[in-house]
Design a protein around this motif. Structure first.
Motif, PDB file in Angstrom:
ATOM      1  N   ASN A 184       0.860  -1.174   0.000  1.00 58.03           N
ATOM      2  CA  ASN A 184       0.000   0.000   0.000  1.00 58.03           C
ATOM      3  C   ASN A 184       0.899   1.227   0.000  1.00 58.03           C
ATOM      4  OD1 ASN A 184      -1.925   1.975   0.332  1.00 58.03           O
ATOM      5  ND2 ASN A 184      -2.370   1.493   2.473  1.00 58.03           N
ATOM      6  N   GLN A 185       1.022   1.873  -1.174  1.00 59.71           N
ATOM      7  CA  GLN A 185       1.832   3.089  -1.250  1.00 59.71           C
ATOM      8  C   GLN A 185       0.978   4.234  -0.718  1.00 59.71           C
ATOM      9  OE1 GLN A 185       4.473   5.644  -4.448  1.00 59.71           O
ATOM     10  NE2 GLN A 185       4.403   3.424  -4.596  1.00 59.71           N
ATOM     11  N   THR A 186       1.370   4.739   0.449  1.00 61.00           N
ATOM     12  CA  THR A 186       0.484   5.593   1.215  1.00 61.00           C
ATOM     13  C   THR A 186       1.178   6.863   1.676  1.00 61.00           C
ATOM     14  OG1 THR A 186      -0.976   5.606   3.171  1.00 61.00           O
ATOM     15  CG2 THR A 186       1.107   4.428   3.378  1.00 61.00           C
ATOM     16  N   TYR A 187       0.414   7.934   1.787  1.00 62.56           N
ATOM     17  CA  TYR A 187       0.929   9.160   2.377  1.00 62.56           C
ATOM     18  C   TYR A 187       0.982   8.982   3.887  1.00 62.56           C
ATOM     19  CZ  TYR A 187       1.254  13.913   4.125  1.00 62.56           C
ATOM     20  OH  TYR A 187       1.651  15.040   4.807  1.00 62.56           O
ATOM     21  N   TYR A 188       2.177   9.245   4.474  1.00 62.36           N
ATOM     22  CA  TYR A 188       2.367   9.080   5.917  1.00 62.36           C
ATOM     23  C   TYR A 188       3.564   9.927   6.321  1.00 62.36           C
ATOM     24  CZ  TYR A 188       2.754   6.418  10.372  1.00 62.36           C
ATOM     25  OH  TYR A 188       2.806   6.034  11.687  1.00 62.36           O
ATOM     26  N   SER A 189       3.405  10.732   7.348  1.00 65.01           N
ATOM     27  CA  SER A 189       4.512  11.556   7.838  1.00 65.01           C
ATOM     28  C   SER A 189       4.185  12.020   9.246  1.00 65.01           C
ATOM     29  CB  SER A 189       4.733  12.770   6.921  1.00 65.01           C
ATOM     30  OG  SER A 189       3.731  13.754   7.147  1.00 65.01           O
ATOM     31  N   LEU A 190       5.139  12.689   9.876  1.00 65.61           N
ATOM     32  CA  LEU A 190       4.910  13.242  11.208  1.00 65.61           C
ATOM     33  C   LEU A 190       3.804  14.290  11.218  1.00 65.61           C
ATOM     34  CD1 LEU A 190       8.426  13.593  12.864  1.00 65.61           C
ATOM     35  CD2 LEU A 190       6.388  12.635  13.945  1.00 65.61           C
ATOM     36  N   ILE A 191       3.506  14.889  10.078  1.00 66.02           N
ATOM     37  CA  ILE A 191       2.422  15.868  10.020  1.00 66.02           C
ATOM     38  C   ILE A 191       1.264  15.353   9.167  1.00 66.02           C
ATOM     39  CG2 ILE A 191       3.806  17.917  10.525  1.00 66.02           C
ATOM     40  CD1 ILE A 191       3.995  18.410   7.502  1.00 66.02           C
ATOM     41  N   GLY A 192       1.227  14.040   8.977  1.00 66.70           N
ATOM     42  CA  GLY A 192       0.130  13.405   8.229  1.00 66.70           C
ATOM     43  C   GLY A 192      -0.034  11.980   8.704  1.00 66.70           C
ATOM     44  N   ARG A 193      -0.680  11.796   9.862  1.00 62.49           N
ATOM     45  CA  ARG A 193      -0.739  10.487  10.493  1.00 62.49           C
ATOM     46  C   ARG A 193      -2.078   9.780  10.307  1.00 62.49           C
ATOM     47  NH1 ARG A 193       1.763  11.002  16.468  1.00 62.49           N
ATOM     48  NH2 ARG A 193       1.207   8.790  16.382  1.00 62.49           N
ATOM     49  N   ASP A 194      -2.894  10.235   9.349  1.00 68.29           N
ATOM     50  CA  ASP A 194      -4.193   9.602   9.104  1.00 68.29           C
ATOM     51  C   ASP A 194      -4.054   8.116   8.791  1.00 68.29           C
ATOM     52  OD1 ASP A 194      -4.451  12.341   9.010  1.00 68.29           O
ATOM     53  OD2 ASP A 194      -5.862  12.364   7.342  1.00 68.29           O
ATOM     54  N   TYR A 195      -2.953   7.719   8.177  1.00 66.06           N
ATOM     55  CA  TYR A 195      -2.719   6.314   7.835  1.00 66.06           C
ATOM     56  C   TYR A 195      -2.877   5.409   9.049  1.00 66.06           C
ATOM     57  CZ  TYR A 195       0.010   2.090   6.876  1.00 66.06           C
ATOM     58  OH  TYR A 195       0.422   0.785   6.759  1.00 66.06           O
ATOM     59  N   LEU A 252       2.375  22.519  12.321  1.00 64.58           N
ATOM     60  CA  LEU A 252       3.663  22.284  11.678  1.00 64.58           C
ATOM     61  C   LEU A 252       4.810  22.797  12.549  1.00 64.58           C
ATOM     62  CD1 LEU A 252       5.558  21.622   9.294  1.00 64.58           C
ATOM     63  CD2 LEU A 252       4.925  23.836   8.303  1.00 64.58           C
ATOM     64  N   TYR A 253       4.659  24.008  13.078  1.00 63.68           N
ATOM     65  CA  TYR A 253       5.736  24.583  13.891  1.00 63.68           C
ATOM     66  C   TYR A 253       5.958  23.779  15.171  1.00 63.68           C
ATOM     67  CZ  TYR A 253       5.211  28.613  10.793  1.00 63.68           C
ATOM     68  OH  TYR A 253       5.143  29.429   9.695  1.00 63.68           O
ATOM     69  N   ARG A 254       4.884  23.253  15.741  1.00 66.62           N
ATOM     70  CA  ARG A 254       5.020  22.430  16.955  1.00 66.62           C
ATOM     71  C   ARG A 254       5.860  21.185  16.676  1.00 66.62           C
ATOM     72  NH1 ARG A 254      -0.464  20.940  18.454  1.00 66.62           N
ATOM     73  NH2 ARG A 254      -0.143  18.801  17.741  1.00 66.62           N
ATOM     74  N   VAL A 255       5.595  20.544  15.535  1.00 68.67           N
ATOM     75  CA  VAL A 255       6.349  19.349  15.160  1.00 68.67           C
ATOM     76  C   VAL A 255       7.798  19.710  14.845  1.00 68.67           C
ATOM     77  CG1 VAL A 255       6.567  17.490  13.470  1.00 68.67           C
ATOM     78  CG2 VAL A 255       4.308  18.113  14.361  1.00 68.67           C
ATOM     79  N   GLU A 318       3.966  12.720  20.593  1.00 71.40           N
ATOM     80  CA  GLU A 318       3.154  13.690  21.323  1.00 71.40           C
ATOM     81  C   GLU A 318       3.042  15.000  20.558  1.00 71.40           C
ATOM     82  OE1 GLU A 318       0.580  14.916  24.157  1.00 71.40           O
ATOM     83  OE2 GLU A 318       1.469  12.903  23.952  1.00 71.40           O
ATOM     84  N   ALA A 319       4.149  15.460  19.982  1.00 69.55           N
ATOM     85  CA  ALA A 319       4.142  16.732  19.253  1.00 69.55           C
ATOM     86  C   ALA A 319       3.259  16.668  18.015  1.00 69.55           C
ATOM     87  CB  ALA A 319       5.561  17.120  18.861  1.00 69.55           C
ATOM     88  N   SER A 320       3.146  15.492  17.406  1.00 73.26           N
ATOM     89  CA  SER A 320       2.403  15.355  16.147  1.00 73.26           C
ATOM     90  C   SER A 320       1.003  14.792  16.334  1.00 73.26           C
ATOM     91  CB  SER A 320       3.185  14.462  15.184  1.00 73.26           C
ATOM     92  OG  SER A 320       3.384  13.171  15.737  1.00 73.26           O
ATOM     93  N   LYS A 321       0.600  14.596  17.568  1.00 75.20           N
ATOM     94  CA  LYS A 321      -0.712  13.989  17.838  1.00 75.20           C
ATOM     95  C   LYS A 321      -1.840  14.942  17.477  1.00 75.20           C
ATOM     96  CE  LYS A 321      -1.908  13.373  22.139  1.00 75.20           C
ATOM     97  NZ  LYS A 321      -1.939  12.822  23.515  1.00 75.20           N
ATOM     98  N   VAL A 322      -2.880  14.404  16.846  1.00 75.87           N
ATOM     99  CA  VAL A 322      -4.100  15.164  16.556  1.00 75.87           C
ATOM    100  C   VAL A 322      -5.300  14.319  16.950  1.00 75.87           C
ATOM    101  CG1 VAL A 322      -3.072  16.445  14.634  1.00 75.87           C
ATOM    102  CG2 VAL A 322      -4.233  14.279  14.188  1.00 75.87           C
ATOM    103  N   THR A 323      -6.451  14.964  17.067  1.00 76.74           N
ATOM    104  CA  THR A 323      -7.685  14.219  17.337  1.00 76.74           C
ATOM    105  C   THR A 323      -8.198  13.655  16.023  1.00 76.74           C
ATOM    106  OG1 THR A 323      -8.242  15.683  19.177  1.00 76.74           O
ATOM    107  CG2 THR A 323     -10.024  14.348  18.241  1.00 76.74           C
ATOM    108  N   PRO A 324      -8.267  12.324  15.891  1.00 79.02           N
ATOM    109  CA  PRO A 324      -8.723  11.741  14.627  1.00 79.02           C
ATOM    110  C   PRO A 324     -10.217  11.912  14.418  1.00 79.02           C
ATOM    111  CG  PRO A 324      -8.372  10.022  16.260  1.00 79.02           C
ATOM    112  CD  PRO A 324      -7.896  11.305  16.886  1.00 79.02           C
ATOM    113  N   ALA A 325     -10.674  11.634  13.216  1.00 82.69           N
ATOM    114  CA  ALA A 325     -12.095  11.689  12.890  1.00 82.69           C
ATOM    115  C   ALA A 325     -12.830  10.539  13.572  1.00 82.69           C
ATOM    116  CB  ALA A 325     -12.277  11.610  11.379  1.00 82.69           C
TER     117      ALA A 325
END
Length: 342
Positions: A184-195, A252-255, A318-325
């Motif tokens: 699965n070629q997927t978008y994933y990064s410290l500022i994109g953790r939806d995966y 972004l700046y937090r990360v 912790e720095a990159s954590k967001v509230t998921p859908a």
């Protein structure tokens, strides 16, 4: 270079692979990525092979086939030493109604054209670049199975699928005995953790390995973006920011602040730390690194061969954590029954 199994297959890939979206530079979008020609591509391939990076990823729509053609030229005489990955599904010809999608007609033609541009008899990993809701899954999978049996493709995968797209495809493959997706070629990064919300647990459960694209968050985690500083004049974000995933500035700046702190502890660059974090995530088989020049490539290669400490990983988590859908935020409230994948 460390090698890992690609999903539940017996096939191993290097933990860092080279993405060739910068090859060709045709069209405004890909020109902003890079304009690597054959001569420079050969040099980049040389550097990759010297470092143990043997997998090269491309797609038919990258510079309208030029990326595949340049990669094919750059790999001449050493095809047996490399792993070639390419993709198709998105529209290739504006004037042909069948030059798009995952129909039998288009996939067979797309694979044959890719083989010719790449100057090879087979593709090691072939991925659908996106889901085609207008073609029956059975038609797509039976076609890919035929291409595997014909020896034109060795392993199959997907890219940019939702969880149900991928699971439905795997169920159909199991029902009829077709070749199963292992990548699965997927978008994933410290500022994109939806995966992590659905596709990662699915990958663990179903044996689908992640090939990570844009691991530096669409160019935002290169170390050049800082709080209170203007965007560097050379950044491709001036032209491509609106085409990629949106990222709130403060997030972004937090990360980046957390990355900067760990860079001071380790002596590694911000980009190397962001890439190394990904190499420690569940299901990740390989991370695609790109480069417009030799200096960028050598810096990115420094992401492998060492590990962040567990404490540093937790800091970045912790720095990159967001509230998921929903329903993922709800499931996270019951970690006893829905733990984070390991």
């Amino acid at each position: 270079m460390e090698y890992r199994h690609l999903g539940a297959s017996g096939f191993k890939v290097p933990v860092l692979s080279f993405g060739t979206g910068t090859f060709g530079g045709k069209g405004e979008f890909f020109q902003a990525w890079g304009e690597t020609d054959v001569s420079e591509a050969r040099k980049l391939v040389d550097i990759c092979l010297d470092a143990g990076v043997t997998m090269f990823d491309t797609a038919d729509i990258y510079s309208r086939g030029s990326s595949e053609s340049i990669l094919g030229e750059a790999l001449k005489g050493r095809r047996d030493k490399v792993i070639v990955s390419t993709k198709a599904t998105f529209r290739f010809d504006d004037n042909d109604p069948n030059a798009v999608g995952s129909s039998r007609f288009h996939l067979i033609r797309a694979v044959d054209a890719a083989l010719e541009r790449l100057q090879t008899d087979y593709i090691d990993v072939f991925q659908l670049h996106g889901f085609d809701a207008k073609t029956p899954v059975e038609e797509t999978l039976s076609t890919l199975d035929d291409l595997v049996r014909a020896g034109k493709i060795r392993y199959t995968g997907v890219s940019n699928f939702s969880g149900w797209h991928l699971q439905k495809s795997l169920d159909v493959a199991d029902r009829y005995g077709y070749a199963r997706y292992v990548a699965n070629q997927t978008y994933y990064s410290l500022i994109g953790r939806d995966y992590e919300w659905e596709l990662m647990p699915l990958g663990i459960d179903q044996g689908v390995g992640a090939i990570v694209w844009s691991p530096l968050g669409w160019g935002r985690l290169t170390g050049k973006i800082r709080r209170g500083a203007p965007l560097p004049a050379t950044s491709r974000l001036h032209k491509t920011a609106d085409m990629g995933p949106p990222v709130p500035d403060e997030y972004l700046y937090r990360v980046v602040d957390a990355l900067d702190a760990i860079a001071g502890e380790t002596g590694k660059t911000v980009a190397q730390i962001a890439l190394n974090w990904l190499l420690q995530r569940p299901t990740v088989a390989t991370v695609l690194i790109g480069a417009r020049n030799e200096e960028q490539l050598r810096q990115n290669l420094g992401a492998a061969g060492w590990n962040l400490t567990p404490e540093q990983v937790r800091t970045l988590d912790e720095a990159s954590k967001v509230t998921p859908a929903y329903p993922y935020w709800h499931q996270q409230g019951f970690a006893e029954r829905n733990p984070f994948p390991v």
